[in-house]
Design a protein around this motif. Structure first.
Motif, PDB file in Angstrom:
ATOM      1  N   UNK A 154      21.116  -9.618 -28.011  1.00  0.00           N
ATOM      2  CA  UNK A 154      19.937  -9.689 -27.069  1.00  0.00           C
ATOM      3  C   UNK A 154      18.626  -9.755 -27.989  1.00  0.00           C
ATOM      4  N   UNK A 155      17.490 -10.325 -27.259  1.00  0.00           N
ATOM      5  CA  UNK A 155      16.329 -10.427 -27.713  1.00  0.00           C
ATOM      6  C   UNK A 155      15.609  -9.125 -28.200  1.00  0.00           C
ATOM      7  N   UNK A 156      14.838  -8.923 -29.217  1.00  0.00           N
ATOM      8  CA  UNK A 156      14.264  -7.928 -29.538  1.00  0.00           C
ATOM      9  C   UNK A 156      12.623  -8.043 -29.805  1.00  0.00           C
ATOM     10  N   UNK A 157      12.303  -9.235 -30.581  1.00  0.00           N
ATOM     11  CA  UNK A 157      10.798  -9.644 -30.898  1.00  0.00           C
ATOM     12  C   UNK A 157      10.891 -10.960 -31.331  1.00  0.00           C
ATOM     13  N   UNK A 158       9.595 -11.408 -31.117  1.00  0.00           N
ATOM     14  CA  UNK A 158       9.332 -12.919 -31.380  1.00  0.00           C
ATOM     15  C   UNK A 158       7.989 -12.800 -32.085  1.00  0.00           C
ATOM     16  N   UNK A 159       7.661 -13.912 -33.069  1.00  0.00           N
ATOM     17  CA  UNK A 159       6.202 -14.009 -33.297  1.00  0.00           C
ATOM     18  C   UNK A 159       5.824 -15.451 -33.589  1.00  0.00           C
ATOM     19  N   UNK A 160       4.650 -15.854 -33.174  1.00  0.00           N
ATOM     20  CA  UNK A 160       4.221 -17.363 -33.298  1.00  0.00           C
ATOM     21  C   UNK A 160       4.107 -17.687 -34.944  1.00  0.00           C
ATOM     22  N   UNK A 161       3.866 -19.079 -35.032  1.00  0.00           N
ATOM     23  CA  UNK A 161       4.078 -19.504 -36.443  1.00  0.00           C
ATOM     24  C   UNK A 161       2.600 -19.181 -36.886  1.00  0.00           C
ATOM     25  N   UNK A 162       1.690 -18.808 -36.387  1.00  0.00           N
ATOM     26  CA  UNK A 162       0.364 -18.243 -36.994  1.00  0.00           C
ATOM     27  C   UNK A 162       0.630 -16.759 -37.269  1.00  0.00           C
ATOM     28  N   UNK A 163       1.244 -15.892 -36.384  1.00  0.00           N
ATOM     29  CA  UNK A 163       1.473 -14.564 -36.447  1.00  0.00           C
ATOM     30  C   UNK A 163       0.387 -13.922 -35.466  1.00  0.00           C
ATOM     31  N   UNK A 164      -0.317 -14.718 -34.854  1.00  0.00           N
ATOM     32  CA  UNK A 164      -1.273 -14.235 -34.040  1.00  0.00           C
ATOM     33  C   UNK A 164      -0.673 -13.832 -32.409  1.00  0.00           C
ATOM     34  N   UNK A 165       0.410 -14.119 -32.208  1.00  0.00           N
ATOM     35  CA  UNK A 165       1.055 -13.923 -30.863  1.00  0.00           C
ATOM     36  C   UNK A 165       2.638 -13.443 -31.320  1.00  0.00           C
ATOM     37  N   UNK A 166       2.707 -12.269 -30.438  1.00  0.00           N
ATOM     38  CA  UNK A 166       3.987 -11.575 -30.579  1.00  0.00           C
ATOM     39  C   UNK A 166       4.458 -11.188 -29.245  1.00  0.00           C
ATOM     40  N   UNK A 167       5.850 -11.006 -29.017  1.00  0.00           N
ATOM     41  CA  UNK A 167       6.367 -10.701 -27.832  1.00  0.00           C
ATOM     42  C   UNK A 167       7.540  -9.845 -27.938  1.00  0.00           C
ATOM     43  N   UNK A 168       7.608  -8.915 -27.129  1.00  0.00           N
ATOM     44  CA  UNK A 168       8.597  -7.727 -27.357  1.00  0.00           C
ATOM     45  C   UNK A 168       9.615  -7.337 -26.210  1.00  0.00           C
ATOM     46  N   UNK A 169      10.734  -7.161 -26.307  1.00  0.00           N
ATOM     47  CA  UNK A 169      11.660  -6.482 -25.429  1.00  0.00           C
ATOM     48  C   UNK A 169      11.171  -5.397 -24.943  1.00  0.00           C
ATOM     49  N   UNK A 170      11.186  -5.074 -23.691  1.00  0.00           N
ATOM     50  CA  UNK A 170      10.805  -4.060 -22.918  1.00  0.00           C
ATOM     51  C   UNK A 170      11.118  -2.454 -23.710  1.00  0.00           C
ATOM     52  N   UNK A 171      12.508  -2.788 -23.994  1.00  0.00           N
ATOM     53  CA  UNK A 171      13.061  -1.221 -24.576  1.00  0.00           C
ATOM     54  C   UNK A 171      12.398  -1.014 -26.345  1.00  0.00           C
ATOM     55  N   UNK A 172      11.838  -1.786 -26.811  1.00  0.00           N
ATOM     56  CA  UNK A 172      11.266  -1.818 -27.919  1.00  0.00           C
ATOM     57  C   UNK A 172       9.727  -1.636 -28.041  1.00  0.00           C
ATOM     58  N   UNK A 173       9.011  -1.802 -26.906  1.00  0.00           N
ATOM     59  CA  UNK A 173       7.561  -1.861 -26.744  1.00  0.00           C
ATOM     60  C   UNK A 173       6.860  -0.491 -27.362  1.00  0.00           C
ATOM     61  N   UNK A 174       6.166  -0.567 -28.121  1.00  0.00           N
ATOM     62  CA  UNK A 174       5.337   0.653 -28.629  1.00  0.00           C
ATOM     63  C   UNK A 174       6.296   1.253 -29.770  1.00  0.00           C
ATOM     64  N   UNK A 175       7.443   0.743 -30.199  1.00  0.00           N
ATOM     65  CA  UNK A 175       8.135   1.476 -31.180  1.00  0.00           C
ATOM     66  C   UNK A 175       8.262   0.490 -32.547  1.00  0.00           C
ATOM     67  N   UNK A 176       8.477  -1.086 -32.062  1.00  0.00           N
ATOM     68  CA  UNK A 176       8.808  -2.053 -33.016  1.00  0.00           C
ATOM     69  C   UNK A 176       7.399  -2.882 -33.286  1.00  0.00           C
ATOM     70  N   UNK A 177       7.499  -3.084 -34.287  1.00  0.00           N
ATOM     71  CA  UNK A 177       6.481  -4.345 -34.709  1.00  0.00           C
ATOM     72  C   UNK A 177       7.156  -5.426 -35.506  1.00  0.00           C
ATOM     73  N   UNK A 178       6.756  -6.672 -34.960  1.00  0.00           N
ATOM     74  CA  UNK A 178       7.050  -7.671 -35.655  1.00  0.00           C
ATOM     75  C   UNK A 178       6.041  -8.358 -36.459  1.00  0.00           C
ATOM     76  N   UNK A 179       6.045  -8.794 -37.759  1.00  0.00           N
ATOM     77  CA  UNK A 179       4.980  -9.354 -38.497  1.00  0.00           C
ATOM     78  C   UNK A 179       5.480 -10.606 -39.610  1.00  0.00           C
ATOM     79  N   UNK A 180       4.742 -11.155 -40.154  1.00  0.00           N
ATOM     80  CA  UNK A 180       5.032 -12.361 -41.132  1.00  0.00           C
ATOM     81  C   UNK A 180       4.002 -12.378 -42.047  1.00  0.00           C
TER      82      UNK A 180
END
Length: 119
Positions: free
Chosen positions: A45-71
């Protein structure tokens, strides 16, 4: 293409873990990156994704506010996991592909790193 995930381990509920995924063999800046997870006996299942520049991120509802994706600007994507729960126990995979939440949108996958959360 190689995606090397690391940072998993055993952690107590409420604790934190930072996963890393180092990419090689591809132009890192050209690819959105994602994290997925697969618990024993369940589908990936999906957890999180981040755009090429890192300026956009999207999270699964069950991790919002707890997990952070970065690059970074070199070759690594991260997943900072806070407030871990036993249900977060899974094999975590990084992937390179499109900015999307479907596994089929990603062409390249790492080998996974195991996160076990004890209660």
């Amino acid at each position: 293409v190689q995606l090397q995930a690391s940072g998993g381990g055993l952690v107590q509920a409420g604790g934190s873990v930072r996963l890393s995924c180092a990419a090689s063999g591809l132009t890192f800046s050209a690819y959105p990156m994602g994290w997925f997870r697969q618990a024993p006996g369940k589908r990936r299942v999906f957890v999180a994704t981040i755009s090429r520049s890192g300026s956009n991120t999207y999270y699964a509802d069950f991790v919002k506010g707890r997990f952070t994706i970065s690059r970074d600007n070199v070759n690594t994507v991260y997943l900072q996991m806070n407030g871990l729960k036993p249900e977060d126990t899974a094999l975590y995979y990084c992937a390179a592909g499109r900015y999307a939440d479907m596994p089929t949108s990603y062409d390249n996958w790492g080998q996974g790193t195991l996160v076990t959360v004890s209660s």
